[in-house]
Design a protein around this motif. Sequence first.
Motif: not given
Length: 285
Positions: A36-57, A85-89
């Motif tokens: 599992v890769r967990r997307a977060t809009s905040r700064a990642p704090h775990a090895a399985d987290e990745v930064h993703l901001n859908l508001l800015t791409g 969601l369009g750019p993510a798709i």
Amino acid sequence: MATHTNSSSPIALIVGAHGTVGSALSPLLTARGYRVRRATSRAPHAADEVHLNLLTGEGLSDALAGVDQAFLMAPPGHVNQDVLLGPAIDAARAHGLRRVVLMSAMGANADERSPLRLAEKHLQASGLAWNVIRPNWFMQNFNSYWIQGIREQGQIFLPVGQARGSFIDARDIAAVAAALLTTDTHTNAEFDLTGAEALDHDQVAAILSQATGRTIGYTEVTPEAMRPGLLAAGLSPEYADLLLLLLSYFKAGYAERTTDAVQRITGRAPISFDKYAHDYREAWA
């Protein structure tokens, strides 16, 4: 159920991984042998987290790199879900994902021009293997969005009259998403997700009272009376108006319908409101 060795395990991206559904989905996918890769809009704090901001791409390409499946949802509090969601798709298609499950909302397809419906249609036309799930109102709203009135005054304050809703437990939404992401049984299909029974808010209050040992009631308020509280809670005026519109649809009876989708997809009955209230009873203590 297929299992995989860690080195060959497919990767599933969860957008909204720290939310009510995403947090329940993560362990289900792990149990099925997925990384599992967990997307977060905040700064990642775990090895399985990745930064993703859908508001800015920002972070979109990195989040999708090497991913096999993705669970998508719009960030809460925004009304332009199609734009977000369009750019993510499009990026999911560019990265060659095998499947995308999009969480929409029950009733989104009632208006072909609504932002969520436009996002659904974007996914359906993308060429990706897809599913759209449209849950009804969450049971978990009572221990989150509506909790203040219950805790402080022992009342559910909502502008919904005596209308009934087939509330769904977010854990059932996660179970459905896990099944759709990891099997091919229901490819390219959309599902309205509900609980097994429709309850009005007096019935909800009675169940919460029994679970907590407190006296909890329901008081109908006007949309005009509710709006200042939504704004004070940090909602934008546009999103507060959308929420009040959706509550007016509830009052008109549109949330009462039940479906068998949870049973068909997961092989078990939906979680009852009684079980939900028992499991979350500490929230209203």
